[in-house]
Scaffold this motif. Structure first.
Motif, mmCIF file in Angstrom:
data_model
loop_
_atom_site.group_PDB
_atom_site.id
_atom_site.type_symbol
_atom_site.label_atom_id
_atom_site.label_comp_id
_atom_site.label_asym_id
_atom_site.label_seq_id
_atom_site.Cartn_x
_atom_site.Cartn_y
_atom_site.Cartn_z
ATOM 1 N N ASP A 150 45.675 43.145 58.561
ATOM 2 C CA ASP A 150 45.533 43.896 57.308
ATOM 3 C C ASP A 150 46.110 45.308 57.393
ATOM 4 O O ASP A 150 46.107 46.036 56.399
ATOM 5 N N ALA A 151 46.591 45.694 58.573
ATOM 6 C CA ALA A 151 47.073 47.061 58.772
ATOM 7 C C ALA A 151 48.565 47.162 58.482
ATOM 8 O O ALA A 151 49.310 46.180 58.581
ATOM 9 N N GLN A 152 48.989 48.360 58.119
ATOM 10 C CA GLN A 152 50.408 48.617 57.948
ATOM 11 C C GLN A 152 51.085 48.664 59.316
ATOM 12 O O GLN A 152 50.560 49.267 60.248
ATOM 13 N N PRO B 67 42.231 49.650 58.322
ATOM 14 C CA PRO B 67 41.180 48.612 58.345
ATOM 15 C C PRO B 67 40.187 48.866 59.473
ATOM 16 O O PRO B 67 40.555 49.288 60.570
ATOM 17 N N THR B 68 38.920 48.624 59.222
ATOM 18 C CA THR B 68 37.881 48.907 60.211
ATOM 19 C C THR B 68 36.815 47.820 60.185
ATOM 20 O O THR B 68 36.666 47.108 59.184
ATOM 21 N N ALA B 69 36.098 47.675 61.264
ATOM 22 C CA ALA B 69 34.983 46.741 61.359
ATOM 23 C C ALA B 69 33.897 47.383 62.212
ATOM 24 O O ALA B 69 34.193 48.059 63.201
ATOM 25 N N ASP B 70 32.649 47.190 61.838
ATOM 26 C CA ASP B 70 31.530 47.788 62.556
ATOM 27 C C ASP B 70 30.484 46.710 62.800
ATOM 28 O O ASP B 70 29.857 46.202 61.866
ATOM 29 N N LYS B 71 30.281 46.340 64.044
ATOM 30 C CA LYS B 71 29.292 45.324 64.408
ATOM 31 C C LYS B 71 27.874 45.882 64.392
ATOM 32 O O LYS B 71 26.896 45.133 64.231
ATOM 33 N N GLY B 72 27.772 47.203 64.578
ATOM 34 C CA GLY B 72 26.448 47.797 64.665
ATOM 35 C C GLY B 72 25.840 47.643 66.036
ATOM 36 O O GLY B 72 24.676 47.988 66.245
ATOM 37 N N THR C 268 38.402 40.764 66.836
ATOM 38 C CA THR C 268 38.261 41.669 65.691
ATOM 39 C C THR C 268 39.503 42.539 65.532
ATOM 40 O O THR C 268 39.993 42.746 64.409
ATOM 41 N N ALA C 269 40.021 43.054 66.644
ATOM 42 C CA ALA C 269 41.222 43.884 66.579
ATOM 43 C C ALA C 269 42.393 43.111 65.978
ATOM 44 O O ALA C 269 43.147 43.639 65.152
ATOM 45 N N ARG C 270 42.553 41.853 66.386
ATOM 46 C CA ARG C 270 43.657 41.053 65.830
ATOM 47 C C ARG C 270 43.485 40.818 64.334
ATOM 48 O O ARG C 270 44.453 40.860 63.576
ATOM 49 N N LYS C 271 42.257 40.588 63.888
ATOM 50 C CA LYS C 271 42.015 40.420 62.456
ATOM 51 C C LYS C 271 42.340 41.701 61.692
ATOM 52 O O LYS C 271 42.931 41.671 60.611
ATOM 53 N N LEU C 272 41.932 42.845 62.257
ATOM 54 C CA LEU C 272 42.213 44.117 61.597
ATOM 55 C C LEU C 272 43.714 44.384 61.520
ATOM 56 O O LEU C 272 44.215 44.913 60.516
#
Length: 314
Positions: free
Chosen positions: A303-305, A280-285, A296-300
């Motif tokens: 969803d991660a294994q 899982p990844t997130a990009d704020k730009g 954000t890390a906790r949200k990711l």
């Protein structure tokens, strides 16, 4: 050297096996010989913690010579090498032993190693350096000298069908409590395998790694309760000979096209290991604030294994 299951899959090949005086290395050397290979049996003849013991290093009655005698008694072809392959001189002489004796080199199996287990707070620098030296440097140097030979062959128009089989461990994949030095070294072997497979492909060299589990001098104390030999007639799930068929195949021309892979091998099970991949990844730009990055890390992570458990963790 023949066996009921022998197919000659390595007939005519010349194979080096390091750390081949006992355990997995001995099983690999004998299996290669049974399949028609000529084998250079390397072992420095030391105790399980790397200290000197009677008959070593490289003594006339050392473990490498004993394995050579076993192979020859069964009709196979082998020579002993007692050098320290974690030195440039020892690694170079190992490759020369194959070339001077047989005129060629087709497969390198890096297997040598020993243990000095300690919890991190009790791990001395000498124990760290010694284990990294034999496991990681002891992979790098033979690989370097073998690769230099194969590169020269390729540049001379004789592209080899060469193979390298490196020996990692579940400790390198997941970590192991009390084995920080060993786990780091075996994880390093995996990184070295990936780089070598990419760099040497142009020279006709394939590089793979195994993460074996078997009953050897290095594991018999750690897993004494689960690695006892079975009663007569039962399948010995922890016999080192169970790992060798995969190693023989990886070191043969039959494994053409297979490179940069890691296999677990234990008992009758073979598993292709799949390493680090993007999850899982997130990009704020733009740049995160610490609070945003943490949220954000906790949200990711939801969803991660989850990672596999470290061996020995409670």
């Amino acid at each position: 050297m023949t066996s009921a299951a022998a197919s000659g899959i390595c007939a005519g090949r010349v194979v080096i096996v390091t750390g081949a005086g006992r355990g997995l290395g001995r099983a690999h050397a004998r299996a290669y010989a049974a399949e028609g290979a000529s084998v250079v049996v390397n072992d420095y003849g030391v105790a399980p913690d790397g200290s000197d013991e009677p008959g070593g290093p490289g003594g006339a009655d050392g473990p490498a010579r004993a394995v050579v005698e076993e192979i020859r008694a069964a009709g196979g072809d082998a020579v002993a090498h007692g050098g320290d392959i974690a030195t440039p001189e020892g690694a170079a002489s190992l490759v020369r032993a194959a070339l001077d004796t047989y005129g060629r080199l087709d497969t390198l199996v890096n297997n040598a190693g020993f243990l000095r287990d300690r919890m991190l707070v009790n791990l001395d620098e000498d124990d760290w350096d010694a284990v990294l030296r034999v496991h990681l440097k002891g992979h790098f140097l033979p690989l370097k000298h073998a690769a230099a030979h194969w590169r020269a062959e390729a540049k001379a128009g004789r592209v080899p069908h060469a193979c390298v089989v490196n020996t990692s461990s579940g400790a390198g994949l997941l970590g192991s409590v009390g084995q920080g030095n060993y786990s780091a070294a075996k994880a390093g072997v995996l990184g070295l395998t990936m780089v070598a497979s990419a760099e040497l492909a142009a020279y006709g060299v394939r590089v793979n790694a195994i993460a074996p589990a078997a009953r050897t001098r290095m594991t018999e104390q750690t897993f004494a309760d689960t690695m006892a030999a079975p009663e007569d007639g039962a399948f010995d799930a922890m016999a080192p000979e169970n790992v060798s068929p995969l190693v023989v195949w990886l070191g043969s021309a039959a494994s053409a096209g297979v490179t940069g892979r890691v296999f677990e091998a234990e008992a009758g099970r073979i598993t292709v290991m799949e390493g680090w991949r993007p999850g899982p990844t997130a990009d704020k730009g733009a740049r995160w604030t610490p609070a945003e990055a943490g949220e954000t890390a906790r949200k990711l992570l939801t969803d991660a294994q989850p990672p596999g458990p470290v061996y020995g963790a409670r």
